[in-house]
Design a protein around this motif. Sequence first.
Motif, mmCIF file in Angstrom:
data_model
loop_
_atom_site.group_PDB
_atom_site.id
_atom_site.type_symbol
_atom_site.label_atom_id
_atom_site.label_comp_id
_atom_site.label_asym_id
_atom_site.label_seq_id
_atom_site.Cartn_x
_atom_site.Cartn_y
_atom_site.Cartn_z
ATOM 1 N N ALA A 35 0.829 -1.211 0.000
ATOM 2 C CA ALA A 35 0.000 0.000 0.000
ATOM 3 C C ALA A 35 0.863 1.260 0.000
ATOM 4 C CB ALA A 35 -0.916 -0.020 1.227
ATOM 5 N N THR A 36 1.975 1.224 0.731
ATOM 6 C CA THR A 36 2.869 2.397 0.754
ATOM 7 C C THR A 36 3.478 2.652 -0.607
ATOM 8 O OG1 THR A 36 3.384 1.914 3.075
ATOM 9 C CG2 THR A 36 4.891 3.371 1.892
ATOM 10 N N VAL A 37 3.945 1.599 -1.270
ATOM 11 C CA VAL A 37 4.531 1.745 -2.616
ATOM 12 C C VAL A 37 3.481 2.238 -3.602
ATOM 13 C CG1 VAL A 37 5.521 0.459 -4.551
ATOM 14 C CG2 VAL A 37 6.368 0.080 -2.220
ATOM 15 N N LEU A 38 2.260 1.704 -3.501
ATOM 16 C CA LEU A 38 1.182 2.134 -4.400
ATOM 17 C C LEU A 38 0.901 3.628 -4.239
ATOM 18 C CD1 LEU A 38 -1.117 1.453 -6.402
ATOM 19 C CD2 LEU A 38 -2.543 0.901 -4.410
ATOM 20 N N ALA A 39 0.777 4.063 -2.999
ATOM 21 C CA ALA A 39 0.501 5.484 -2.770
ATOM 22 C C ALA A 39 1.636 6.366 -3.279
ATOM 23 C CB ALA A 39 0.267 5.711 -1.273
ATOM 24 N N SER A 47 9.778 1.598 -5.012
ATOM 25 C CA SER A 47 9.478 0.188 -5.188
ATOM 26 C C SER A 47 10.670 -0.706 -4.908
ATOM 27 C CB SER A 47 8.973 -0.081 -6.609
ATOM 28 O OG SER A 47 7.756 0.611 -6.838
ATOM 29 N N ARG A 48 11.881 -0.103 -4.917
ATOM 30 C CA ARG A 48 13.042 -0.931 -4.559
ATOM 31 C C ARG A 48 12.891 -1.503 -3.146
ATOM 32 N NH1 ARG A 48 15.842 3.356 -7.147
ATOM 33 N NH2 ARG A 48 16.232 4.320 -5.097
ATOM 34 N N ALA A 49 12.104 -0.845 -2.286
ATOM 35 C CA ALA A 49 11.908 -1.343 -0.925
ATOM 36 C C ALA A 49 11.180 -2.684 -0.895
ATOM 37 C CB ALA A 49 11.123 -0.309 -0.105
#
Length: 392
Positions: free
Chosen positions: A16-20, A88-90
């Motif tokens: 969800a964090t990457v999407l936001a 997104s690397r995360a």
Amino acid sequence: MSSIRPLPWVSPVLYATVLAAGLYAGMAGLGTTHVAPFTGGLAALFAIDLLERRRFPAGTPPWPAVASLCARVALFAAVALADGSGLSRALFVLVPFTAYFTFGRTAAVVLAAGCAGLVVAGYELGPGRWYTDAEQVSDLLMFCVGLVLVIAAAATAVEERRGRARLEESHRQLEESHRRLAAYSAQVAELSAAAERNRVARDIHDDLGHHLTAVVVLLEKATAFRERDPGEAQRAIDDAYRSARRALDDVRHSVRTLRAGPAPFRLSTALADLVDGQADDGRVAVTLEFTGDESGYGVPALTALYRAAQEGITNARRHADATRVRIAVALGGSAARMTVADDGRGFPPGREGFGLLGMRERVEQTGGRVEIGGGPGAGTCLTVTIPRGGES
């Protein structure tokens, strides 16, 4: 290593964090985010997690875990290429995190090193010398710190679950032990109750049965002499009355003993009183010879000898029609030996009743033995031998 289900909330929160971040970067013009592959890849990752949890609720087996991990790595790479924010690397930190729960610490560390290598390879493929760019170096360091943190978090979660499992197993074993202990306690209580019932039955037979036998014999004598010798009949009735009184006194003594505990027991005194009590009807002459020191013998052994003498006299009066009974007791340094011999009709083989059975039980509990000799017309000789210190 057995598979353990990873913490279920970590992956969805990161997705969800990457999407936001990616959508915000695309709308704000901070980078080029390809919405379709970006959102499609994240949706696929959500679906893999959901299907895996439903298919393997207790933990994914190794080979399905390898397949799902490979699929996730491919989707991480696709999402990272479509993400304009670079966050997104995360997602790659989930690789060693997930692997730790299924394959263990070594596999997680190796995969973490591989993920760091992929990030460095991506930098190498980019323009310019990345290692001179403080921002890129800082991002790489933060990524490595994230890898270390997720491995530490996974290790903590695994140990916590193992500790919880060990605690649950301990509780289960403790409950099983309590259940077995309760069952054993019930068995012990049942055996104790049975042993106490047998003891009470023996005491009733030996004490009350002995006196009632005397009462019956005396009343039979009174009936026989009622017409031809009323005086003798009355004396028999008086003797029966005294025997009944002694029986009542013994019952009261037993009740007091149960309430207050037993009084000191002297075999010589008890046998002397027993012999004196047989003179009421004058029908059976009982003599006693007593030698030795009873101080070296415990109460169970002395009581067993006394009960055996009681049983021998009772059987001589009631069944053998004896006129003389001789009791000889010798308390030696290694064993006690008592004989009860009568001049009655003899003891038929295989005719032992409850009294003799209870006597054998008492004697065997002290480590002793019982022998019965004699035959038709030759009288009966009861021999009891108990080793010194043999009682439990």
